[in-house]
Design an enzyme around this catalytic site. Structure first.
Site, PDB file in Angstrom:
ATOM      1  N   ASP A  57      -0.939  -5.489   9.352  1.00 55.48           N
ATOM      2  CA  ASP A  57      -1.910  -4.499   8.896  1.00 55.48           C
ATOM      3  C   ASP A  57      -3.157  -5.266   8.483  1.00 55.48           C
ATOM      4  O   ASP A  57      -3.133  -6.031   7.509  1.00 55.48           O
ATOM      5  CB  ASP A  57      -1.331  -3.712   7.717  1.00 55.48           C
ATOM      6  CG  ASP A  57      -2.290  -2.631   7.229  1.00 55.48           C
ATOM      7  OD1 ASP A  57      -3.443  -2.584   7.722  1.00 55.48           O
ATOM      8  OD2 ASP A  57      -1.890  -1.851   6.348  1.00 55.48           O
ATOM      9  N   LYS A  91     -13.358  -0.730   5.604  1.00 50.17           N
ATOM     10  CA  LYS A  91     -13.920  -1.565   4.536  1.00 50.17           C
ATOM     11  C   LYS A  91     -14.957  -2.543   5.075  1.00 50.17           C
ATOM     12  O   LYS A  91     -16.043  -2.664   4.516  1.00 50.17           O
ATOM     13  CB  LYS A  91     -12.823  -2.366   3.831  1.00 50.17           C
ATOM     14  CG  LYS A  91     -11.469  -1.735   3.800  1.00 50.17           C
ATOM     15  CD  LYS A  91     -11.316  -0.739   2.698  1.00 50.17           C
ATOM     16  CE  LYS A  91     -10.015   0.007   2.896  1.00 50.17           C
ATOM     17  NZ  LYS A  91      -9.528   0.682   1.751  1.00 50.17           N
ATOM     18  N   TRP A 140       0.867  -1.191   0.000  1.00 51.34           N
ATOM     19  CA  TRP A 140       0.000   0.000   0.000  1.00 51.34           C
ATOM     20  C   TRP A 140       0.904   1.241   0.000  1.00 51.34           C
ATOM     21  O   TRP A 140       1.832   1.331   0.809  1.00 51.34           O
ATOM     22  CB  TRP A 140      -0.887  -0.032   1.246  1.00 51.34           C
ATOM     23  CG  TRP A 140      -1.819   1.122   1.386  1.00 51.34           C
ATOM     24  CD1 TRP A 140      -2.643   1.638   0.427  1.00 51.34           C
ATOM     25  CD2 TRP A 140      -2.037   1.906   2.570  1.00 51.34           C
ATOM     26  NE1 TRP A 140      -3.362   2.691   0.954  1.00 51.34           N
ATOM     27  CE2 TRP A 140      -3.011   2.869   2.269  1.00 51.34           C
ATOM     28  CE3 TRP A 140      -1.509   1.864   3.861  1.00 51.34           C
ATOM     29  CZ2 TRP A 140      -3.470   3.810   3.189  1.00 51.34           C
ATOM     30  CZ3 TRP A 140      -1.965   2.787   4.791  1.00 51.34           C
ATOM     31  CH2 TRP A 140      -2.930   3.742   4.455  1.00 51.34           C
TER      32      TRP A 140
END
Ligand code: KET
Length: 452
Positions: A262, A298, A181
């Site tokens: 993460d 999300k 990311w």
């Protein structure tokens, strides 16, 4: 070496030392009329020059900037596949039913107030978040060896974790996957860590470069911090298998490295919250220590509420308590304490069995729609006879397909087809619908045909 001691100090350190210089200078003593008079008479002030005229325009963010460009495009067929944000079949953002229900409950409860939360956030939210990621029967939780603090979504949790490590951990290098990311290297560098990469993705196979990963972590220093995507690796959509995770765990533990997970997509990879936490749980089961950054952006669709958590699993309850006391010292001068609304929504859902069950059903429906988009896009490219092997579209996991399209092909698709995506060829499958698949397949077909 602590980068804070070096000349390449962080911007926040530079800001502090500039402030200190100003306060100790003689002119600072007379702040007031004298200063403004001398400014008013200076020629540069009279000309109207800005004290910021030297400031260069920064480029847009590689991910969020895609939405900025998309918003400027007047085309009726434009399609935003940039940011990883879920959309319905109608292309609309989705607020989960269970979130609406929780919000209604919060509004109806007249006893609720808007007082500051503690520095660590909503305590019930923290407990429930730890259970969600580690499992309700996790020995680390039962033994009080986990400290969890509410942070500003996944990004804020990574940043707070990074700053804690820069202050209190003996190693200041964090190894992150290549690619990863785009915000990871910036978050950790500004937190005061130095960033290095380990091999992760093999463009030739469009799969995991497992050998490269083992070699790079095997030669990374003892004790180094290792950033791992818990599931649904962004941007590649490639995750290790359970057997590969086991080998990674053994290697990391044998080198006494510190895993920092993460977890931005729990439930989005497989549609199952427990299955998607398996990598983390295997590291906790061995009794070792780790950090976990959780995001509800999300999986609960709470993007703009900025709700997430940082957990640090320690060897003993005593250490966990001391770690938490230091996390508070990281958070207090950064944003004082986190916002109450999003965490209250999450707590309301996680504490109530019925709402929790409804959430898992809605979450599975989102994951399934993404998987169905993968199949539709794959079929559409096959039907067009687009050159190349596109099976990675159905093999990859999570929100994104890492198409393999290069930046020129992406630029072509944006210019000619008004399709917006990141320049590394990543598309957010969640932004796609049955109606828009043909348009995307046409664009990919044309982009590939152009290059061959
Ligand atoms: N980790 C990963 C791997 C990740 O993809 C994101 C967001 C985050 C953390 C942070 O999410 P937060 O909203 O702070 O909880 N990724 C998407 C959005 C973004 O770039 O901000 C994306 O890659 O599109």
């Amino acid at each position: 070496m602590n980068p804070r001691d070096s000349s390449s100090s962080s911007p926040s350190d530079r800001r502090l030392s500039a402030l200190a210089r100003h306060l100790s200078s003689p002119s600072a003593a007379g702040v007031g009329g004298g200063v403004s008079r001398s400014l008013a008479s200076s020629s540069s002030f009279a000309r109207g020059d800005s004290v910021f005229s030297h400031v260069a325009r920064a480029p847009e963010d590689p991910i969020l900037g895609v939405t900025v460009a998309f918003n400027k495009d007047p085309s009726p067929v434009k399609l935003n596949l940039g940011v990883g944000a879920y959309r319905t079949e109608e292309g609309k953002p989705l607020v989960l039913n269970v979130v609406r229900q929780a919000e209604q409950q919060l509004i109806n409860d007249r006893a609720r107030v808007k007082e500051y939360l503690p520095i660590v956030g909503l305590v019930e939210f923290n407990k429930l978040s730890a259970k969600l990621i580690f499992g309700a029967d996790s020995p680390a939780i039962l033994e009080n060896r986990v400290t969890t603090v509410q942070c500003l979504s996944g990004t804020g949790s990574l940043r707070v974790g990074g700053e804690f490590l820069a202050r209190h951990y003996h190693q200041h290098t964090i190894y992150i996957p290549k690619p990863t990311w785009g915000n990871h290297p910036k978050v950790f560098t500004l937190a005061g860590l130095s960033v290095k990469y380990y091999r992760y993705y093999d463009p030739a196979t469009r799969g995991l470069d497992f050998q490269g990963l083992l070699e790079d972590l095997g030669s990374a220093p003892l004790g180094a911090v290792v950033l791992l995507h818990a599931c649904a690796h962004n941007p590649t959509g490639v995750d290790p298998t359970i057997q590969q995770w086991e080998q990674i765990r053994q290697l990391i533990r044998s080198r006494r490295q510190l895993p920092f997970f993460d977890s931005a997509y729990q439930g989005f990879a497989s549609g199952n919250l427990d299955a998607d936490a398996q990598s983390i749980r295997s590291f906790v089961a061995d009794g070792g220590e780790c950090l976990v950054a959780q995001s509800y952006a999300k999986n609960m669709g709470l993007y703009g509420e900025r709700v997430g958590a940082l957990s640090i699993v320690c060897r003993t309850a005593d250490v966990a308590g001391r770690v938490e006391s230091q996390l508070k010292l990281v958070i207090r001068p950064m944003y004082s304490n986190p916002p109450i609304h999003g965490a209250s929504i999450v707590a309301a859902i996680l504490r109530d069995r019925e709402m929790y069950n409804e959430w898992t059903i809605e979450l599975k429906a989102m994951a399934d729609r993404i998987i169905s988009m993968r199949h539709q896009l794959f079929d559409a490219l096959r039907a067009r006879g687009t050159p190349g092997d596109w099976s990675h579209i159905i093999k990859q996991i999570g929100m994104f397909t890492f198409t393999g399209l290069n930046s020129q092909q992406v630029a072509f698709m944006t210019k000619e087809y008004h399709i917006y995506m990141t320049s590394d060829g990543r598309i957010s499958m969640a932004g796609l619908s049955s109606k828009t698949v043909p348009h995307l397949a046409d664009a990919i077909h044309a982009a590939v045909a152009r290059a061959v």
